[in-house]
Enzyme design. Sequence first.
Site, short mmCIF file in Angstrom:
data_model
loop_
_atom_site.label_atom_id
_atom_site.label_comp_id
_atom_site.label_asym_id
_atom_site.label_seq_id
_atom_site.Cartn_x
_atom_site.Cartn_y
_atom_site.Cartn_z
CG ASP A 77 -0.30 -0.23 2.55
OD1 ASP A 77 0.79 -0.21 2.65
OD2 ASP A 77 -0.95 -0.19 3.70
CG ASP A 116 0.38 -4.00 2.06
OD1 ASP A 116 0.24 -4.71 3.01
OD2 ASP A 116 1.41 -3.32 2.05
CD GLU A 148 -0.39 -1.53 8.07
OE1 GLU A 148 0.30 -0.86 7.40
OE2 GLU A 148 -1.10 -0.85 9.16
CD GLU A 214 6.94 -0.01 8.66
OE1 GLU A 214 7.43 1.19 8.13
OE2 GLU A 214 6.20 -0.74 8.04
#
EC number: 2.1.2.11
Length: 296
Positions: A77, A116, A148, A214
Amino acid sequence: MDASDTPTHPAPHPADPAATPYGAPTTPPRPLRSRFTVRDVAAAKNRGEKWSMLTAYDATTAAVFDEAEIPVLLVGDSAANVVYGYDTTVPITVDELLPLVRAVVRGAPHAMVVADLPFGSYQGGPAEALASATRFLKEGGAHAVKLEGGSRVVRAVDALVGAGIPVIGHLGLTPQSIHTIGGYRVQGRDEAGEILLADALALEAAGAFAVVLEVVPADLATRVTKELRIATVGIGAGSGCDAQVLVWQDMAGLSGGRTPRFVKRYADLRTILADAARAYRADVRDGRYPTIEHSY
């Protein structure tokens, strides 16, 4: 024009880039090696063998990375920023990402292509996540999806895996939640590290085959990697992860302005392209291009 004036050059092979007007790729070359799969990810973890992932958003770039034997390509994304010019990843939609996924799949016959799930395409629960992910596999040709979040998306991950869709989780700095976490900053310090580890274990239990970490402390990422049976993919998480991922424009030096601390630039593509464009502009302006060798 008589027959003597007719060009006698042999017709280019259909798979030759010269066969198309602008040198664009046509059909990908016949695979000489098998496509990288979820089983390969697990085998690499068991062998302690590190692997790499890069983003890709078009067939030409995907073909280059596939030739370089990058085993996993992420249609991230992050396209919101580097392709569409948005300030954050939040605005991009499934319909905007799908054409990019198709292009990357066409360009990379050997890489696993991961799509994504953008913001707003899975937060509604397992049914919404399944509908979105199915489109990426069925319409886009992707081989896996990434989403996510930790415990809040476990039910969605379980539903996707149950439907036969491979899933990569994403913890730490989650850009889709940028307005909640208050900016791009290191995640997982102090007690937050225990929550991140618990989330990683929950994603593993739900069936995810890998998890992106991340912008988290390197020691935490190493600990998570040792605790998990599935692969960890680091981006700003130190060298202890099983794999690494970067946005390709950052890796190749195409991005403008400051890049994050974790980025290593392996080229200065922005300067190379700008110099080439200036040289082209000057040649056209001054009549140096095209010459006879560029004419029919």
